[in-house]
Motif scaffolding. Structure first.
Motif, mmCIF file in Angstrom:
data_model
loop_
_atom_site.group_PDB
_atom_site.id
_atom_site.type_symbol
_atom_site.label_atom_id
_atom_site.label_comp_id
_atom_site.label_asym_id
_atom_site.label_seq_id
_atom_site.Cartn_x
_atom_site.Cartn_y
_atom_site.Cartn_z
ATOM 1 N N ASP A 153 3.311 16.245 -15.253
ATOM 2 C CA ASP A 153 3.798 17.614 -15.471
ATOM 3 C C ASP A 153 5.008 17.627 -16.411
ATOM 4 N N LEU A 154 5.921 16.684 -16.214
ATOM 5 C CA LEU A 154 7.105 16.613 -17.070
ATOM 6 C C LEU A 154 6.713 16.284 -18.507
ATOM 7 N N ASN A 155 5.821 15.334 -18.683
ATOM 8 C CA ASN A 155 5.353 14.998 -20.036
ATOM 9 C C ASN A 155 4.626 16.169 -20.681
ATOM 10 N N SER A 156 3.830 16.887 -19.914
ATOM 11 C CA SER A 156 3.133 18.065 -20.443
ATOM 12 C C SER A 156 4.121 19.142 -20.885
ATOM 13 N N ALA A 157 5.179 19.338 -20.099
ATOM 14 C CA ALA A 157 6.192 20.340 -20.451
ATOM 15 C C ALA A 157 6.910 19.944 -21.738
ATOM 16 N N LEU A 158 7.219 18.658 -21.884
ATOM 17 C CA LEU A 158 7.861 18.192 -23.113
ATOM 18 C C LEU A 158 6.937 18.355 -24.313
ATOM 19 N N GLN A 159 5.656 18.013 -24.143
ATOM 20 C CA GLN A 159 4.702 18.184 -25.243
ATOM 21 C C GLN A 159 4.530 19.649 -25.607
ATOM 22 N N ALA A 160 4.507 20.516 -24.601
ATOM 23 C CA ALA A 160 4.367 21.944 -24.880
ATOM 24 C C ALA A 160 5.581 22.472 -25.642
ATOM 25 N N ALA A 161 6.762 22.006 -25.271
ATOM 26 C CA ALA A 161 7.987 22.470 -25.931
ATOM 27 C C ALA A 161 8.096 21.947 -27.361
ATOM 28 N N LEU A 162 7.663 20.712 -27.583
ATOM 29 C CA LEU A 162 7.818 20.082 -28.899
ATOM 30 C C LEU A 162 6.576 20.166 -29.770
ATOM 31 N N GLY A 163 5.439 20.366 -29.171
ATOM 32 C CA GLY A 163 4.169 20.228 -29.868
ATOM 33 C C GLY A 163 3.745 18.770 -29.788
ATOM 34 N N LYS A 164 2.458 18.521 -29.654
ATOM 35 C CA LYS A 164 1.968 17.155 -29.442
ATOM 36 C C LYS A 164 2.372 16.219 -30.584
ATOM 37 N N ASP A 165 2.218 16.648 -31.824
ATOM 38 C CA ASP A 165 2.563 15.778 -32.956
ATOM 39 C C ASP A 165 4.046 15.409 -32.957
ATOM 40 N N HIS A 166 4.905 16.397 -32.699
ATOM 41 C CA HIS A 166 6.347 16.123 -32.667
ATOM 42 C C HIS A 166 6.705 15.232 -31.481
ATOM 43 N N ALA A 167 6.056 15.474 -30.332
ATOM 44 C CA ALA A 167 6.314 14.641 -29.155
ATOM 45 C C ALA A 167 5.900 13.201 -29.414
ATOM 46 N N ASP A 168 4.748 13.018 -30.052
ATOM 47 C CA ASP A 168 4.295 11.664 -30.389
ATOM 48 C C ASP A 168 5.257 10.989 -31.362
ATOM 49 N N GLN A 169 5.732 11.748 -32.358
ATOM 50 C CA GLN A 169 6.686 11.193 -33.330
ATOM 51 C C GLN A 169 8.004 10.853 -32.657
ATOM 52 N N LEU A 170 8.462 11.722 -31.759
ATOM 53 C CA LEU A 170 9.702 11.453 -31.043
ATOM 54 C C LEU A 170 9.578 10.180 -30.209
ATOM 55 N N ARG B 240 0.842 -1.216 0.000
ATOM 56 C CA ARG B 240 0.000 0.000 0.000
ATOM 57 C C ARG B 240 0.864 1.248 0.000
ATOM 58 N N ARG B 241 1.929 1.198 0.775
ATOM 59 C CA ARG B 241 2.846 2.340 0.823
ATOM 60 C C ARG B 241 3.506 2.551 -0.543
ATOM 61 N N GLY B 242 3.866 1.461 -1.215
ATOM 62 C CA GLY B 242 4.459 1.562 -2.545
ATOM 63 C C GLY B 242 3.499 2.183 -3.547
ATOM 64 N N GLN B 243 2.243 1.765 -3.490
ATOM 65 C CA GLN B 243 1.235 2.329 -4.400
ATOM 66 C C GLN B 243 1.032 3.817 -4.126
ATOM 67 N N ALA B 244 1.000 4.189 -2.862
ATOM 68 C CA ALA B 244 0.844 5.604 -2.500
ATOM 69 C C ALA B 244 2.044 6.421 -2.995
ATOM 70 N N THR B 245 3.222 5.839 -2.936
ATOM 71 C CA THR B 245 4.428 6.507 -3.422
ATOM 72 C C THR B 245 4.324 6.774 -4.921
ATOM 73 N N LEU B 246 3.896 5.763 -5.669
ATOM 74 C CA LEU B 246 3.738 5.955 -7.118
ATOM 75 C C LEU B 246 2.650 6.969 -7.429
ATOM 76 N N ASP B 247 1.588 6.957 -6.662
ATOM 77 C CA ASP B 247 0.514 7.925 -6.889
ATOM 78 C C ASP B 247 1.023 9.351 -6.706
ATOM 79 N N ARG B 248 1.921 9.566 -5.726
ATOM 80 C CA ARG B 248 2.504 10.902 -5.532
ATOM 81 C C ARG B 248 3.382 11.289 -6.724
ATOM 82 N N LEU B 249 4.096 10.327 -7.283
ATOM 83 C CA LEU B 249 4.993 10.607 -8.411
ATOM 84 C C LEU B 249 4.262 10.823 -9.728
ATOM 85 N N ARG B 250 3.109 10.214 -9.859
ATOM 86 C CA ARG B 250 2.383 10.255 -11.133
ATOM 87 C C ARG B 250 2.107 11.701 -11.576
#
Length: 149
Positions: A112-129, A97-107
């Motif tokens: 946020d990191l994926n959103s920042a990468l998509q914003a920098a590259l554009g969704k189509d370019h991020a998907d292609q990358l 349970r503690r492990g699952q809670a840890t992953l939930d905090r990281l998710r």
């Protein structure tokens, strides 16, 4: 021959190193685990009950390295190992349970990191990358890029 700084492999390695550094720092701040430990836990979450050999194969790691990491995660109360009925030498892995809670905090941080990468590259370019990087993983895994022996 191009300068090392202009080569695809150099840029890929540099990007991977920088992402790993940022991910490690943020994972440690948020959850007290490294990005590599989080990756192991996410792989267990996606297929509870898998064994260490399967996990090593999926992550492209040596089984001994996975065994060491699982022991650390188990000691931290994040992962549990249970002997398998069909093979007493193998263990089924699952999150606590503690492990699952840890992953939930990281998710959220990963989102946020994926959103920042998509914003920098554009969704189509991020998907292609992402698709292109998956092809590179396949090439490496198939040993197509290995040097001749």
């Amino acid at each position: 021959m191009t300068k090392a700084e202009d080569s695809l492999t150099f840029v890929l390695q540099l990007a991977a190193h920088r992402l790993r550094t940022v991910s490690d720092r943020r994972s440690l701040e948020i959850a007290g685990i490294t990005a590599a430990q989080a990756g192991v836990m996410f792989a267990i979450e996606s297929d509870p009950g898998r064994n260490q050999r399967s996990l090593a194969t999926v992550l492209g790691q040596q089984e001994s390295a996975i065994t060491t990491m699982i022991r650390r995660l188990e000691k931290a109360g994040l992962v549990q190992r249970e002997a398998r009925a069909d093979d007493r030498r193998a263990f089924s892995l699952s999150l606590t349970r503690r492990g699952q809670a840890t992953l939930d905090r990281l998710r959220g941080e990963l989102d946020d990191l994926n959103s920042a990468l998509q914003a920098a590259l554009g969704k189509d370019h991020a998907d292609q990358l992402a698709a292109d990087l998956a092809k590179i993983v396949e090439l490496v895994d198939s040993h197509a890029l290995a040097s001749p022996s």
